[in-house]
Design an enzyme around this catalytic site. Structure first.
Site, short mmCIF file in Angstrom:
data_model
loop_
_atom_site.label_atom_id
_atom_site.label_comp_id
_atom_site.label_asym_id
_atom_site.label_seq_id
_atom_site.Cartn_x
_atom_site.Cartn_y
_atom_site.Cartn_z
CD GLU A 198 -8.32 29.13 46.94
OE1 GLU A 198 -8.81 28.29 47.72
OE2 GLU A 198 -8.19 30.16 46.97
CE1 TYR A 217 -14.24 32.56 47.93
CE2 TYR A 217 -13.79 34.62 49.34
CZ TYR A 217 -13.46 33.61 49.17
OH TYR A 217 -12.26 32.70 49.69
CG HIS A 239 -13.18 43.97 48.34
ND1 HIS A 239 -12.63 44.56 49.47
CD2 HIS A 239 -12.29 43.79 47.64
CE1 HIS A 239 -11.11 44.35 49.47
NE2 HIS A 239 -11.10 43.72 48.27
#
Length: 759
Positions: free
Chosen positions: A9, A281, A326
């Protein structure tokens, strides 16, 4: 030549990943989303299962062309973020690059490290269409709400307004909190504190607050000759446990509390840290740590602080539908105690590093002591509390250290001496206004939005004028206090400042009228449970338990009839018109309502032959609070204050941008003065200052109305019709009339403003 093309991205992420993959891999960036619903038009086929019509974004056409060229003859790997938005970007890339999503390799990783990237390459998957469906359902539903609801607001409230499923709920929360604060009536009580002595001083507090001044004074007078005895001593060990590792929401809140960062600033900094491989993340609602991270934390803690400081913990995620990622936000390596390209990044990284490490450390151990001191002639008692830190545990890295409050070694039945007792008046507090961080916490508690939506939602409600962020100056309040010393009770009174606060969110008048309109006519859209239910439905779609099409159809069958009904609401009702009374001199109704530029007062009826008069609202008064008497005063404006030394009339008034005085065609802002009270002398002084400013702004004046003026962005030349920039290598004061004319001739003509043609 590289045989593989990896698409991520962000450009920064591309550079980091390329270092780990070697010469067989070329890494390029899509720079975020490449396709979306075009801005103009609905672009959703309501008759065909709400099928969206996407288009390549105008600013991404070159990006797509470059990616198509780079993809020729190569194996394409889609490595966008591992949340729903990332999955949707991967699918859009397949569509734009003519790739088959059922066979194109899709890889995800929670951290940008060599081992994580290589592990992802070894276990590719394909695009998860369930996650794509969930993201599309959100995008389509939000477009339907915005596209159909906003025009109703334009017609009934004010042109240019917008509504959104999450933003409108956020505004409602802020408005309702403000109304709670306005309606709050503070209650007074008295806090009683005492200092007693035995071997050492013993600070203590009465076990209850007293209700009023008379009760407090009576109580103190009754205990002037009391005997104070140790009634009981309780000692017990206690502990303090560390908090869970950060989720997106808890990071935003803690960064605001400890570092003073805004929600958007925190997310921008975290994005940079993630892209450069320093943290995992940053959009997640999970508090879970991987086994690898737990093992690494154990190794670091044991080596640096000793085995007694370590304690394995695995936290349960509060949100049962956590799906954005997660694992919690954590450093990719505990050995990197500092990281970041600038000071702000380093501060945020340090916060994440300490919080994660602390979550795997032993609790802090304390010894707690509580002593009850009985009063010989009263049933109340004083309570002294002490706490001694026996083992710092996770305080070693996070949360600071506990200041010891050590009480002397006493025995039950022992008499202690009264030194001084004070009684201080206190007031109950209204609910606190929301800060950005506390609003995020509330939205999370209500299940509204997801980690990726909090920062843009808070930015949107501010940029669109529904909410303002500012400071509260506070007010002076008289506080009564009593002091009992020796055998005398003395009373005193002093002024104290209360209510001051910083960086709080306030609703604007536009938020009031828009929210009330939505609550009255579109209640389900701004209903907290509805918004939470929709989020749950998106989760069900992501899990494959619900159909995107059915969910959208069910929503639209309820929503569209509300839109049609809202079209029939009268303008008076939507503008919250409230009649305050009849004007004593004319008999015309005086109405408080919301107008094009905000709240206003109107005298007379819009439909009558006589045009109504208008007046501004009194400063700091809302539509729902303004009184008839206040309104009558405002219709005394504009007011003739007096005359200048030259005999010109001075008028005071309030306009769109606040109070002002007017002399001829010259307007002078007067934010520090009340237009109803400003004197002739004060007005003359303001006028003279403005005249001097007007004179000072001219660097030079020539014939034909040509001038060189000091502007807010630097000096420029003007003839009233055209403006010309002055070259950087020229001194404005040295420019001749001929040079000024030449520069004006070369300057482009002023762009004409767009005006709507009258029908």
């Amino acid at each position: 030549m590289a045989k593989n093309l990896v698409i991520v991205e962000s450009p920064a992420k591309a550079k980091t990943i390329e270092k780990y993959l070697g010469s067989d891999y070329q890494v390029k960036s899509s720079v975020g989303h490449v396709r979306d619903l075009p801005k103009k038009g609905l672009n959703i086929d309501k008759e065909n299962d709400f099928e969206p019509h996407y288009a390549i974004s105008p600013d991404k056409k070159k990006v797509i062309a470059d990616l198509k060229k780079a993809a020729k003859g190569k194996q394409v790997w889609l490595a966008t973020d591992e949340d729903r938005e990332g999955e949707a970007i991967a699918w859009h890339l397949c569509e734009a690059l003519k790739l088959d999503p059922s066979s194109t390799k899709r890889i995800v990783f929670h951290e940008i490290t060599k081992s994580a990237i290589q592990a992802a390459i070894e276990k590719p998957r394909t695009v998860d269409m369930k996650l794509v469906d969930a993201q599309q359902a959100r995008r389509i539903l939000d477009r339907l709400v915005g596209y159909e609801l906003s025009p109703v607001l334009w017609k009934k409230v004010r042109p240019g307004l917008s509504a959104g499923r999450v933003q409108s709920v956020a505004v409602r929360l802020i408005l309702e909190r403000e109304r709670e604060i306005k309606a709050f009536e503070p209650e007074s009580s008295y806090k009683i504190s005492g200092v007693f002595t035995s071997k050492d001083e013993i600070p203590a507090e009465l076990d209850q607050k007293l209700t009023d001044e008379m009760t407090t004074e009576t109580f103190l007078n009754k205990i002037t000759s009391s005997v104070f005895t140790v009634a009981s001593i309780t000692k017990k060990p206690g502990s303090r446990n560390p908090g869970a590792p950060f989720t997106t929401s808890s990071l935003q809140q803690e960064a605001a509390r400890k570092l003073g960062f805004s929600v958007r600033q925190t997310m921008t900094l975290a994005q940079r840290l993630y892209e450069n491989g320093h943290i995992t993340y940053m959009r997640t609602d999970s508090t879970i740590l991987s086994g690898e991270a737990i093992a690494a934390a154990k190794e670091f803690i044991t080596k640096e602080y000793g085995a007694k400081y370590h304690q394995i913990r695995q936290y349960k995620t509060k949100n049962s539908s956590a799906q954005e990622a997660h694992e919690a936000i954590r450093p990719t390596s505990f050995s990197n105690m500092a990281a970041g390209a600038d000071e702000s990044q380093k501060k945020l990284y340090g916060l994440i590093w300490r919080r994660t490490l602390a979550s795997q450390m032993a609790p802090a151990a304390v010894d707690k002591t509580e002593i009850d001191i009985a009063i010989s002639n009263k049933p109340e008692k004083f309570v002294a509390k002490g706490e001694v830190l026996k083992f710092d545990g996770f305080f070693k890295v996070y949360g600071g250290t506990k200041d010891d409050v050590i009480l002397p070694d006493l025995k039950e039945g022992e008499v202690v001496e009264r030194q001084i007792i004070t009684a201080t008046q206190t007031f109950s507090r209204a609910p606190a206004r929301f800060s950005e961080a506390s609003l995020v916490k509330k939205l999370e508690e209500l299940g509204i939005g997801r980690p990726s939506t909090y920062a843009p939602t808070i930015s949107t409600v501010q940029s669109r004028g529904y909410v303002e962020k500012g400071d509260i100056e506070g007010e002076q309040r008289q506080i009564i206090s009593f002091v009992l010393q020796n055998s005398t009770v003395t009373k005193s009174q002093e002024e104290t400042m209360y209510g001051a606060d910083k960086n709080k969110l306030f609703p604007t008048p536009m938020a009031e009228v828009t929210t009330d309109f939505l609550v009255n006519h579109f209640s389900s859209i701004v209903d907290y449970d509805f918004t939470k239910k929709v989020e749950a439905q998106f989760d069900h779609i992501a899990e494959g338990d619900e159909s995107r099409v059915k969910m959208l159809k069910d929503f639209y069958e309820t929503f569209h009839p509300m839109v049609e009904k809202g079209e029939n609401v009268s303008r008076a009702e939507s503008s919250q018109a409230r009649e305050l009374g009849k004007d004593p001199s004319s008999g015309k109704p005086i109405v408080a309502r919301y107008g094009r530029y905000g709240p206003m007062l109107q005298r007379g009826e819009t439909e009558s032959e006589d045009k109504p008069d208008f007046a501004p609202m009194p400063k700091g008064v809302s539509l729902e609070d303004v009184t008839f008497e206040q309104a009558l005063e405002m219709f005394k404006l504009p007011r003739t204050v007096g005359k200048t030394e030259d005999g010109e009339e001075i008028i005071s008034n309030i306009g769109r941008f606040g109070p002002y005085i007017k002399v001829g065609k010259l307007f002078v802002s007067m934010k520090e003065h009340d237009p109803m009270k400003i004197t002739e002398a004060e007005a003359r002084e303001l006028y003279q200052e403005k005249q001097q400013q007007e004179k000072d702004k001219y660097i030079a004046q020539f014939s034909g109305g040509i001038s060189i003026i000091k502007g807010p962005y630097g000096p420029y030349i003007t003839d009233g019709k055209k403006n010309a920039r002055i070259p950087k290598d020229q001194e404005p004061k040295d420019i001749t009339e001929e040079q000024a004319k030449e520069l004006l001739a070369k300057a482009p003509a002023k762009k004409k403003r767009f005006t709507r043609r009258k029908k």
